[in-house]
Design an enzyme around this catalytic site. Structure first.
Site, short mmCIF file in Angstrom:
data_model
loop_
_atom_site.label_atom_id
_atom_site.label_comp_id
_atom_site.label_asym_id
_atom_site.label_seq_id
_atom_site.Cartn_x
_atom_site.Cartn_y
_atom_site.Cartn_z
N HIS A 185 0.82 -1.22 0.00
CA HIS A 185 0.00 0.00 0.00
C HIS A 185 0.85 1.27 0.00
O HIS A 185 0.42 2.33 0.45
CB HIS A 185 -0.91 -0.04 1.25
CG HIS A 185 -2.25 0.58 1.05
ND1 HIS A 185 -2.61 1.77 1.64
CD2 HIS A 185 -3.33 0.18 0.35
CE1 HIS A 185 -3.85 2.08 1.32
NE2 HIS A 185 -4.31 1.12 0.55
N HIS A 285 -7.11 -2.85 -10.87
CA HIS A 285 -7.40 -2.45 -9.50
C HIS A 285 -8.87 -2.04 -9.43
O HIS A 285 -9.35 -1.32 -10.30
CB HIS A 285 -6.49 -1.25 -9.19
CG HIS A 285 -6.75 -0.56 -7.90
ND1 HIS A 285 -7.41 0.62 -7.80
CD2 HIS A 285 -6.40 -0.91 -6.63
CE1 HIS A 285 -7.46 1.00 -6.52
NE2 HIS A 285 -6.86 0.10 -5.80
O1 LIG Z 1 -5.46 -2.35 -3.69
C1 LIG Z 1 -6.39 -1.67 -3.28
O2 LIG Z 1 -7.60 -1.99 -3.28
C2 LIG Z 1 -6.07 -0.32 -2.85
O3 LIG Z 1 -4.74 -0.19 -2.38
C3 LIG Z 1 -7.04 0.28 -1.88
O4 LIG Z 1 -6.89 -0.24 -0.62
C4 LIG Z 1 -6.77 1.76 -1.91
O5 LIG Z 1 -6.64 2.15 -3.26
C5 LIG Z 1 -7.85 2.55 -1.39
O6 LIG Z 1 -9.01 2.35 -2.19
C6 LIG Z 1 -7.47 4.01 -1.40
O7 LIG Z 1 -8.51 4.72 -0.83
MG LIG Z 2 -3.50 -1.49 -3.52
#
Ligand SMILES: O=C(O)[C@H](O)[C@@H](O)[C@@H](O)[C@H](O)CO
Ligand SMILES: [Mg+2]
EC number: 4.2.1.6
Length: 382
Positions: A185, A285
């Site tokens: 992250h 993502h």
């Molecule tokens: O991989 C994932 O889903 C993301 O790292 C997620 O945890 C973040 O993008 C979050 O949405 C940011 O507010």
């Molecule tokens: Mg992520």
């Protein structure tokens, strides 16, 4: 056909929907949003609408180029998320006009189904074993969790051991009957990423995501040289031009463009092809809503190198609304035993419950991610 109106709806939990109307009654929906900056993206969408009103929605490629190149300053999360949601809605309109799902318009299915994965464990990995067991009961065998909590640029063995212990517990509970990705992250700086990845090697996670911040992408090849674990990244890159540098630099094994951040279906379809040329997998993502997910699936079903798809059911951010709450045709999102199957409805295949959207948009929260601090009081990456 001409575009007549753009309407945005900020919504719980932290999403935004965009409705594009035309003079022939066909409407398209998209999901332009940056988590935590919804109002900025909303302003950008309405600024960009000046280039859209009165135009033919069928000319997606020309409209995309105008939205991208008409501004002297371009790229980045806000503008590319605004373009992403507009692009999604234009593809939705095109599919409805031609009575075909977007994946048909992009050349047809390259696979019959795509593996889904689920988040477990929350912001600070907890109850991971119980979360996995619950999701296994509905067929999931692939998961993702945060790889650690906040981490200083140089941190302690205790912090490293705490992060590794969570992973060791998963492997000892489930062996190789499940797969899981670890999302660092962006919390881990390059010096500690080397140490943490080394300690995680024996547990063979499916991938390590954002091992360092996107702005430190030059470390991807260096980290990849020290580990066999695939390196994944992409949610904080916003166009072909960002991904070009990462692919050229090497070290990345899985690209994770976000269909609501990286210019939409048109751009991510091109990014997927770039990744394939470098023998890099695609895993879009998607911690967001149903229109973002439908856009991901449209690209997954036409991209040979797509491997698995993130989706937000049960994710720790979905407070106040769940993935399909605003979808009238939930059954068209067929997910069985942890696999997504193609939605055969035209466009994105999402019938938005507009009445509910209008109602819930009245109480949309201004979601923000927390600001974490280290023991010395300095800001920590969340
Ligand atoms: O991989 C994932 O889903 C993301 O790292 C997620 O945890 C973040 O993008 C979050 O949405 C940011 O507010
Ligand atoms: Mg992520």
């Amino acid at each position: 056909m001409k575009i007549t109106k753009l309407t945005t709806y900020r919504l719980p939990p932290r999403w935004m929907f965009l409705k594009i109307e035309t003079d022939e009654g066909v409407t398209g929906w998209g999901e332009p949003v940056i988590e935590g900056r919804a109002r900025s993206v909303e302003a950008a969408v309405h600024e960009l609408s000046e280039y859209l009103i009165g135009k033919d929605p069928a000319r997606i490629n020309d409209l995309w180029q105008v939205l991208y190149r008409a501004g002297f300053y371009r790229g980045g999360p806000i503008l590319m998320s605004a373009i992403a949601g507009i692009d999604q809605a234009l593809w939705d309109i095109k599919g409805k006009v031609l009575d075909a799902p977007v994946y048909e318009l992009l050349g047809g299915l390259v696979r019959d189904r795509i593996k889904a994965y689920s988040w477990v464990g929350g912001d600070r990995p907890a109850d991971v074993i119980a979360n996995i067991r619950t999701l296994q009961e509905i067929g999931f065998d692939t998961f993702k969790l945060n790889g650690c909590e906040e981490m200083g640029i140089i941190d302690s063995s205790a912090k490293i051991d705490a992060a590794v212990a969570v992973v060791a517990e998963i492997r000892s509970a489930f062996g190789n009957t499940i797969e899981f990705g670890l999302d660092f992250h962006g919390r881990v700086a390059a010096p500690m990423a080397k140490v943490l990845i080394h300690e995680l090697e024996p547990f063979r996670p499916l991938f390590i995501e954002e091992p360092v911040l996107a702005e430190q992408a030059e470390y991807y090849p260096r980290l990849a040289a020290q580990t066999h674990i695939p390196i994944a990244a992409g949610e904080r890159m916003f166009s072909r031009f960002d991904f070009k540098r990462v692919l050229e630099g090497g070290g990345i094994s899985i690209l994770q463009p976000d269909l609501s951040h990286a210019g939409g279906i048109s751009e991510c379809f091109r990014i997927a092809a770039m990744a394939e040329a470098y023998d890099v997998a695609l895993a879009p993502h998607c911690p967001l809503g149903p229109l973002a997910l439908a856009s991901c699936l449209a690209v997954d079903f036409v991209s040979h190198n797509a491997v698995f798809q993130e989706q937000s059911m049960g994710i720790h951010y979905n407070k106040g609304a769940e993935l399909f709450d605003y979808v009238a045709n939930k059954d068209d999102f067929r997910i069985e035993d942890g696999w997504f199957y193609p939605n055969k409805r035209p466009g994105l295949g999402v019938e938005v419950d507009e009445e509910l959207v209008i109602e819930r948009s009245k109480t949309a929260p201004d979601w923000r991610n927390p600001v974490w601090r280290l023991a010395d009081g300095s800001v920590a990456e969340w």
